[in-house]
Design an enzyme around this catalytic site. Structure first.
Site, short mmCIF file in Angstrom:
data_model
loop_
_atom_site.label_atom_id
_atom_site.label_comp_id
_atom_site.label_asym_id
_atom_site.label_seq_id
_atom_site.Cartn_x
_atom_site.Cartn_y
_atom_site.Cartn_z
N GLU A 49 -4.60 -7.98 3.48
CA GLU A 49 -3.45 -8.81 2.50
C GLU A 49 -2.85 -9.40 3.22
OE1 GLU A 49 -3.24 -9.74 -1.97
OE2 GLU A 49 -3.05 -8.01 -1.38
N ASN A 55 -4.66 -9.20 -4.67
CA ASN A 55 -3.69 -10.33 -5.42
C ASN A 55 -4.15 -11.89 -4.44
OD1 ASN A 55 -3.80 -8.23 -7.10
ND2 ASN A 55 -1.73 -8.22 -7.05
N ASN A 60 -10.92 -10.68 -7.31
CA ASN A 60 -10.15 -9.52 -7.82
C ASN A 60 -9.58 -9.11 -8.55
OD1 ASN A 60 -8.78 -7.53 -5.67
ND2 ASN A 60 -7.23 -8.69 -6.69
N GLU A 61 -10.01 -7.67 -9.00
CA GLU A 61 -9.33 -7.65 -9.84
C GLU A 61 -8.78 -7.88 -11.09
OE1 GLU A 61 -5.10 -5.92 -8.89
OE2 GLU A 61 -5.97 -4.34 -7.67
N TYR A 73 -4.36 3.10 -6.96
CA TYR A 73 -3.28 3.55 -6.47
C TYR A 73 -2.40 4.66 -7.08
CZ TYR A 73 -3.95 -0.49 -3.75
OH TYR A 73 -4.37 -2.25 -3.09
N GLU A 96 -10.22 -0.82 -2.73
CA GLU A 96 -8.63 -0.32 -3.23
C GLU A 96 -7.97 1.05 -3.43
OE1 GLU A 96 -5.54 -3.50 -4.36
OE2 GLU A 96 -6.88 -4.79 -3.44
#
Length: 510
Positions: A27, A72, A172-173, A246, A303
């Site tokens: 990223e 992000n 993404n997210e 995470y 991720e």
């Protein structure tokens, strides 16, 4: 001494281990891209500005897939800013991480870079500030050979051949409050469906990845419902559902949700990771059954990682970026995560460790042209080398020691995975001993394979589990070949040191 005993049978196969399970993530954040992978002022830079030393370590690591460009970052990124003459590219305020993006690296630089390394790109499209039209044009630019506005522009920019993007991640997210233009599940489901339709019309061979839950942490209120709603709307147009997670054992390091996990809670992480995967798999199968569909949605765990004290905090603008320092025990934890992914290789076909270089990276760099392997480099490298393209076997556990956590009760002290390689006639057994104080005697029954010959045993261990690889001592934590006991009648017996990561390989002798 604690004891563990289990049986692996060659006929009890969980699933085929795809090479794409050993992916990573790049990223535009901190010094992952700029000042890490790409650093034209560095003495080790090639003619394109990419560091040769980093390139060599990426190849050594054995990464098969790289997700790019976010993260992000992608939810506010216009891919058109990163094509054409570099001197004409705009500088923009980047809202995800609060920095200035100079757009000196875009798809026309990074995709050819990883393709030359034999790495499959997993390209992410912006569905935050972006539209289905933008996502379709990006795929047109990348995958259409010629004869359209965007494919001809790619050729004009010096890239005649299409990039043949295989994996295409839409957003993404999008369920995260920290995300630029986050969406409700219904909002995302609608824009996802239309984007996926366009993507499939643009290239029927592309594999579309939808955003699933970005975490299962307590406090993430849409977990589960999000996945069901998204699947019910877009099931027919997607191939994978992505999940992110995470894990953090530093109670002083707060990211999005409040927590107080300690290092004693580490054994729980693997129980939680399994629960996450199985819950999302169940959501996929629930919708499959509800729709009377024959199609199976696969998972992309694109991720995953371990939070360090230097890790970036989403939504916080003022941050100091550098590189992650991973301990020897962190490497053991990484190995355990890899075991869980392998254990679910029937449905988890893609996975991306986060991140590749510096910020959360397995590789760390400095401006003087030095690049080092963090401790977590080695379990990933070994799993990618020995466990890909085989069949992960299901363990029948007869005895397993446990560890007491601070917040979650008792959990297994060992994480293991076994992969059978029929073409090589080999078995690889991966073992993470999470017990920080005691050895474990491991007994494994492989009698279904007949006679075995021990090939090697690799051990990652330091007396001090806080040891780290640094620029002044880059080889403090490295795997070592140690003696391996000869199997007896298809059974093995090994002593696993405390807080150690172990790779054991055997040849099948018919």
């Amino acid at each position: 001494m604690k004891k563990a005993a289990m049986i692996y049978d060659r006929h009890y196969q969980i699933g085929f281990v795809e090479p794409a399970l050993f992916g990573s993530f790049v990223e535009h954040i901190g010094k992952c891209m700029y000042g890490g992978i790409y650093e034209p002022e560095c003495s080790r830079a090639d003619e394109e500005g990419f560091r040769e030393d980093v390139k060599e370590l990426i190849q050594e690591l054995g990464v098969r897939t790289i997700r790019y460009p976010g993260g992000n970052f992608v939810s506010g990124y216009d891919w058109k800013d990163g094509i054409g003459e570099r001197e004409n590219r705009p500088r923009r305020k980047e809202l995800a991480w609060g920095v200035i993006e100079n757009n000196q690296v875009g798809i026309d630089e990074f995709i050819p870079y990883i393709k030359k390394l034999g790495i499959e790109p997993l390209l992410a499209a912006n569905l935050g500030t972006g539209t289905p039209k933008d996502a379709g044009e990006l795929l047109e630019y990348c995958n259409v050979e010629k004869g359209t506005q965007w494919s001809d522009l790619r050729r004009k920019n010096g890239h005649e051949d299409p990039y043949h993007i295989k994996y295409y991640c839409l957003g993404n997210e999008m369920d995260g409050e920290w995300q630029i233009c986050m969406r409700t599940p219904h909002e995302y489901a609608r824009i996802l469906k239309e984007s996926a339709k366009i993507a499939k019309w643009m290239d029927p061979n592309v594999k579309v990845i939808a955003c699933g839950s970005c975490t299962n942490e307590i406090g993430h209120k849409t977990y589960g419902d999000w996945d069901r709603i998204v699947l019910e709307e877009a099931y027919d147009y997607i191939d994978y559902l992505s999940i992110h997670r995470y894990y953090n054992y530093h109670p002083e390091k707060r990211q999005v949700y409040e927590h107080g996990n300690t290092i004693r809670d580490v054994p729980y992480f693997f129980t939680n990771m399994r629960s996450f995967i199985r819950t999302i798999t169940s959501a996929c199968d629930f919708v499959k059954g509800k729709r009377h569909s024959d199609k199976e949605i696969l998972l992309s765990f694109d991720e995953w990682g371990l939070v360090t004290l230097s890790a970036a905090d989403p939504g916080i603008v003022s941050q100091e970026y550098g590189f992650a320092e991973y301990s020897q025990y962190d490497a053991v934890i990484y190995g355990g995560f890899l075991c869980v992914l392998l254990e679910h290789s029937d449905r988890v076909k893609l996975a991306c460790q986060s991140l590749l270089v510096n910020e959360g990276g397995m590789i760390s760099t400095d401006p003087q042209g030095r690049a080092i392997r963090q401790s977590v480099f080695y379990p990933f490298q070994e799993a990618a080398k020995y466990a890909a393209e085989g069949y992960c076997l299901k363990a029948s556990v007869e005895e397993m020691p446990t560890l007491t956590t601070d917040h979650y009760g008792e959990h297994d002290a060992l994480q293991t995975a076994c992969v059978y390689q029929p073409e090589r006639e080999e078995i690889v057994l991966l073992c993470a001993n999470l017990d920080r104080e005691e050895e474990v005697e491991l007994q494994v029954d492989f009698t279904s394979f007949g006679n075995l010959e021990a090939l090697e045993r690799l051990e990652l261990y330091s007396d001090n589990m806080e040891d780290k690889n640094t620029f002044s001592d880059e080889y403090r934590v490295v795997p070592k070949a140690v003696s391996v006991n000869a199997p007896e009648a298809g059974k093995i017996n090994e002593i696993l040191k405390p807080h150690s990561w172990n790779v054991l390989r055997y040849r099948i002798c018919e």
